[in-house]
Design an enzyme around this catalytic site. Structure first.
Site, PDB file in Angstrom:
ATOM      1  N   CYS A 114       0.812  -1.114  -0.140  1.00 20.32           N
ATOM      2  CA  CYS A 114      -0.075  -0.091  -0.174  1.00 20.32           C
ATOM      3  C   CYS A 114       0.934   1.367   0.016  1.00 20.32           C
ATOM      4  CB  CYS A 114      -1.005   0.107   1.298  1.00 20.32           C
ATOM      5  SG  CYS A 114      -1.730   1.656   1.431  1.00 20.32           S
ATOM      6  N   CYS A 137      -1.157 -10.582  -7.217  1.00 18.74           N
ATOM      7  CA  CYS A 137      -1.231 -11.692  -6.223  1.00 18.74           C
ATOM      8  C   CYS A 137      -1.490 -11.320  -4.827  1.00 18.74           C
ATOM      9  CB  CYS A 137      -0.516 -13.036  -6.312  1.00 18.74           C
ATOM     10  SG  CYS A 137      -0.702 -14.433  -5.339  1.00 18.74           S
TER      11      CYS A 137
HETATM   12 FE    FE Z   1      -2.588   1.034   3.520  1.00 20.00          FE
END
Ligand code: FE
Length: 155
Positions: A114, A137
């Site tokens: 992220c 994935c």
């Molecule tokens: Fe995050």
């Protein structure tokens, strides 16, 4: 469209700035996340194949980061990859994810995190379906599915 050449460019030369960043102490992450989420998102762990929440789920909506809520993937890009983990062909946006070379476990892979909180999501491979050829994935435990808001359409 995001392609393998873009993945390599980001991993090599640096990732784009995210719209926002979330930096917490390890103690705060431990408090905020379940043990299973913490092991994957902050410890780069891998959940078991098939025995995970979104492996066979194709509900419409979007997938956000289980750590910080940032939008990561749209369900429209989710496909069946026979890997045992949820798989996507494209990120929700170019700045949503960050890419990092990962040579652990005697493999050469590209790790996906992220871009807002740095949480480990999984890996991306150049063996996905046409036209982009990408296979993200991703660990289910790193994601949270949000159903589309259909309220406005029902009036
Ligand atoms: Fe995050």
């Amino acid at each position: 469209m995001f392609r393998w050449a873009d993945v390599i460019t980001y991993a090599k030369y640096g990732n784009p700035e995210p719209p926002r960043r979330l930096a917490l102490s390890e103690a705060d992450w431990q408090q905020r996340l379940t043990p299973a989420q913490y092991a994957v998102l902050r410890g780069c762990g891998t959940e078991p194949p098939y025995r995970n929440a979104y492996c066979r789920s194709y509900e419409p909506g979007r997938y956000v980061c289980a750590g910080c809520g940032s939008l990561l993937f749209d369900s429209a890009t989710k496909y069946h990859a026979i890997s045992g983990w949820p798989s996507f062909t494209q990120p929700a946006a170019r700045h949503a994810l960050s890419y990092h070379f990962d040579n652990s476990h005697h493999m050469q892979r590209v790790e996906v995190r992220c871009n807002a909180c740095g949480g480990h999501l999984g890996h991306v491979f150049p063996d996905g379906p046409a036209p982009a050829g990408l296979r993200y994935c991703i660990n289910s435990v790193s994601l949270r599915h949000e159903a589309p808001d259909v309220g406005a359409d029902n009036t």
